[in-house]
Design an enzyme around this catalytic site. Structure first.
Site, PDB file in Angstrom:
ATOM      1  N   ARG A  58       0.811  -1.223   0.000  1.00 46.83           N
ATOM      2  CA  ARG A  58       0.000   0.000   0.000  1.00 46.83           C
ATOM      3  C   ARG A  58       0.842   1.269   0.000  1.00 46.83           C
ATOM      4  NH1 ARG A  58      -2.069  -3.396   3.468  1.00 46.83           N
ATOM      5  NH2 ARG A  58      -1.379  -2.135   5.211  1.00 46.83           N
ATOM      6  N   GLU A  95       3.142  -4.491  14.632  1.00 45.66           N
ATOM      7  CA  GLU A  95       2.211  -4.583  15.751  1.00 45.66           C
ATOM      8  C   GLU A  95       1.702  -6.009  15.913  1.00 45.66           C
ATOM      9  OE1 GLU A  95      -1.880  -2.812  14.638  1.00 45.66           O
ATOM     10  OE2 GLU A  95      -0.469  -1.999  13.194  1.00 45.66           O
TER      11      GLU A  95
END
Length: 170
Positions: A58, A95
């Site tokens: 992205r 994360e």
């Protein structure tokens, strides 16, 4: 136009407990996508740089049109094994796990001023890893920008010493 209207939450993706910020609705709307790129352009207008780097996938979507708009070079940061030439790599924490990124060893040369662009700034791990890789080959980080910043994950702690800017903050 409120760009937040074009970002949806996907719970438990890519694993339980994560709320993924999905920017694909923005890409589907040409007006929103145009506003996004224009907003990024405005966000970086006072940075001095000659190259934009971005991680797949992205990050490419936002960095490539920004590079064209600003007439700057674009350097793709890829997952291992995707680049055909000699590479430099870095492993980092996400994360939700760990990952490795690579770029060509000759993509950035001593003295290049580099802007890092990605769609979402979460923990800061990806951006920090890219910054380290750029600096390892002699580049200087001019700034780090993202469309979305997840401030509750405190990514700026990992990125202290760098100028960090985002369009949307959660």
């Amino acid at each position: 136009m409120n760009l937040k209207d074009f970002i949806r939450d996907i719970p438990d993706f890519p694993k339980p407990g994560i709320i993924f910020k999905d920017v694909t609705p923005m890409l589907k709307d040409p007006g929103a996508f145009k506003v996004c790129i224009s907003s990024l352009k405005e966000l970086v207008k006072d940075f001095e740089f000659n190259l934009i780097v971005a991680p797949e996938a992205r990050g490419f979507i936002f960095a490539a049109p920004l590079a064209l708009e600003l007439e700057k070079g674009f350097v793709p940061i890829r997952k291992p094994g995707k680049l055909p030439y000699k590479t430099v790599s870095v492993e980092y924490s996400l994360e939700y796990g760990t990952a490795t990124l690579e770029m060509h060893t000759d993509a950035i040369k001593e003295g290049d001023k580099v802007l890092i662009v990605d769609d979402v700034l979460a923990t800061g791990g990806t951006m920090k890893a890219i910054a380290e890789m750029v600096e390892k080959v002699g580049g200087t980080i001019s700034g780090i920008v993202s469309l979305v910043e997840l401030s509750f994950l405190e990514p700026r702690k990992k990125l202290s010493g760098y100028e960090v800017r985002s369009i949307i903050t959660y």
